[in-house]
Design a protein around this motif. Structure first.
Motif, PDB file in Angstrom:
ATOM      1  N   SER A 114      14.472  63.022  66.208  1.00 24.37           N
ATOM      2  CA  SER A 114      15.063  63.203  64.994  1.00 24.37           C
ATOM      3  C   SER A 114      14.031  62.602  64.047  1.00 24.37           C
ATOM      4  N   LEU A 115      13.509  61.550  64.220  1.00 19.61           N
ATOM      5  CA  LEU A 115      12.579  60.966  63.197  1.00 19.61           C
ATOM      6  C   LEU A 115      11.200  61.472  63.228  1.00 19.61           C
TER       7      LEU A 115
ATOM      8  N   GLN B 258       8.065  65.922  60.173  1.00 12.53           N
ATOM      9  CA  GLN B 258       7.637  67.191  59.800  1.00 12.53           C
ATOM     10  C   GLN B 258       7.949  67.736  58.289  1.00 12.53           C
ATOM     11  N   SER B 259       9.407  67.484  57.934  1.00 17.09           N
ATOM     12  CA  SER B 259       9.797  67.857  56.879  1.00 17.09           C
ATOM     13  C   SER B 259       9.180  67.147  55.546  1.00 17.09           C
TER      14      SER B 259
ATOM     15  N   MET C  39       2.635  60.854  50.531  1.00 18.42           N
ATOM     16  CA  MET C  39       1.901  60.638  51.303  1.00 18.42           C
ATOM     17  C   MET C  39       2.532  59.284  51.912  1.00 18.42           C
ATOM     18  N   THR C  40       3.068  58.363  51.018  1.00 14.99           N
ATOM     19  CA  THR C  40       3.410  57.092  51.302  1.00 14.99           C
ATOM     20  C   THR C  40       4.664  57.389  52.174  1.00 14.99           C
ATOM     21  N   GLU C  41       5.568  58.342  51.685  1.00 17.20           N
ATOM     22  CA  GLU C  41       6.914  58.695  52.580  1.00 17.20           C
ATOM     23  C   GLU C  41       6.714  59.131  53.988  1.00 17.20           C
ATOM     24  N   THR C  42       5.530  59.842  54.113  1.00 17.54           N
ATOM     25  CA  THR C  42       4.979  60.445  55.513  1.00 17.54           C
ATOM     26  C   THR C  42       4.664  59.248  56.346  1.00 17.54           C
ATOM     27  N   ASN C  43       3.842  58.339  55.712  1.00 20.05           N
ATOM     28  CA  ASN C  43       3.507  56.929  56.602  1.00 20.05           C
ATOM     29  C   ASN C  43       4.674  56.070  57.019  1.00 20.05           C
TER      30      ASN C  43
END
Length: 155
Positions: free
Chosen positions: A32-33, A38-39, A56-60
């Protein structure tokens, strides 16, 4: 003894089922994470469709959550391995106890067999003594009868 072995096996299956369920739940949470990462990776909220620093911060952050979940999965696998090692160690001790018990039974049976063989030898020895005594008595009686016959024949 069989009841103890059965209860140990039953507890193993219960432990395996609960560990497996927990591990399965952790893997599902990781999947799920990963989908959420990916989204967030595809999110482009900047000007002209570019990625922003916030994206990018959210992706990290999602990657950090995935790594944390991976660490939990690894810890669960280590715990599972240590439990299996402990269970195998306990089974080893149980088998040692069973082996020792069986060895004691074998020794007791060997002693009983030796005792019975000794009794059989004594009876055989007594029987041989009786047979020799009977032969000697028969020969003595035969000799005495022959001697009496000679004395009667002379007179």
């Amino acid at each position: 003894m069989l009841a103890i072995l059965f209860s140990i096996l039953l507890s193993l299956f219960q432990v395996d089922a609960s560990e497996s369920a927990r591990l399965q739940r952790l893997v599902e949470e990781r999947e799920s994470l990963f989908r959420q990462w990916q989204s967030s990776e595809n999110k482009k909220s900047g000007i002209f469709g570019n990625r922003t620093k916030k994206d990018m911060t959210e992706t990290n952050e999602w990657l950090e959550r995935i790594i944390s979940k991976d660490n939990q999965i690894i810890e669960e696998l280590k715990l599972s391995g240590s439990i299996e090692t402990a269970v195998i160690g306990q089974e080893k001790e149980d088998y040692k106890a069973i082996t020792m018990s069986l060895e004691q039974d074998v020794q007791a049976l060997k002693r009983a067999l030796a005792e019975k063989e000794k009794v059989a030898q004594e009876r055989l020895s007594d029987r041989r003594t009786f047979e020799w005594t009977t032969v000697i008595f028969f020969l003595f009686t035969l000799g005495l009868g022959f001697w009496i016959y000679k004395i009667k024949k002379r007179s």
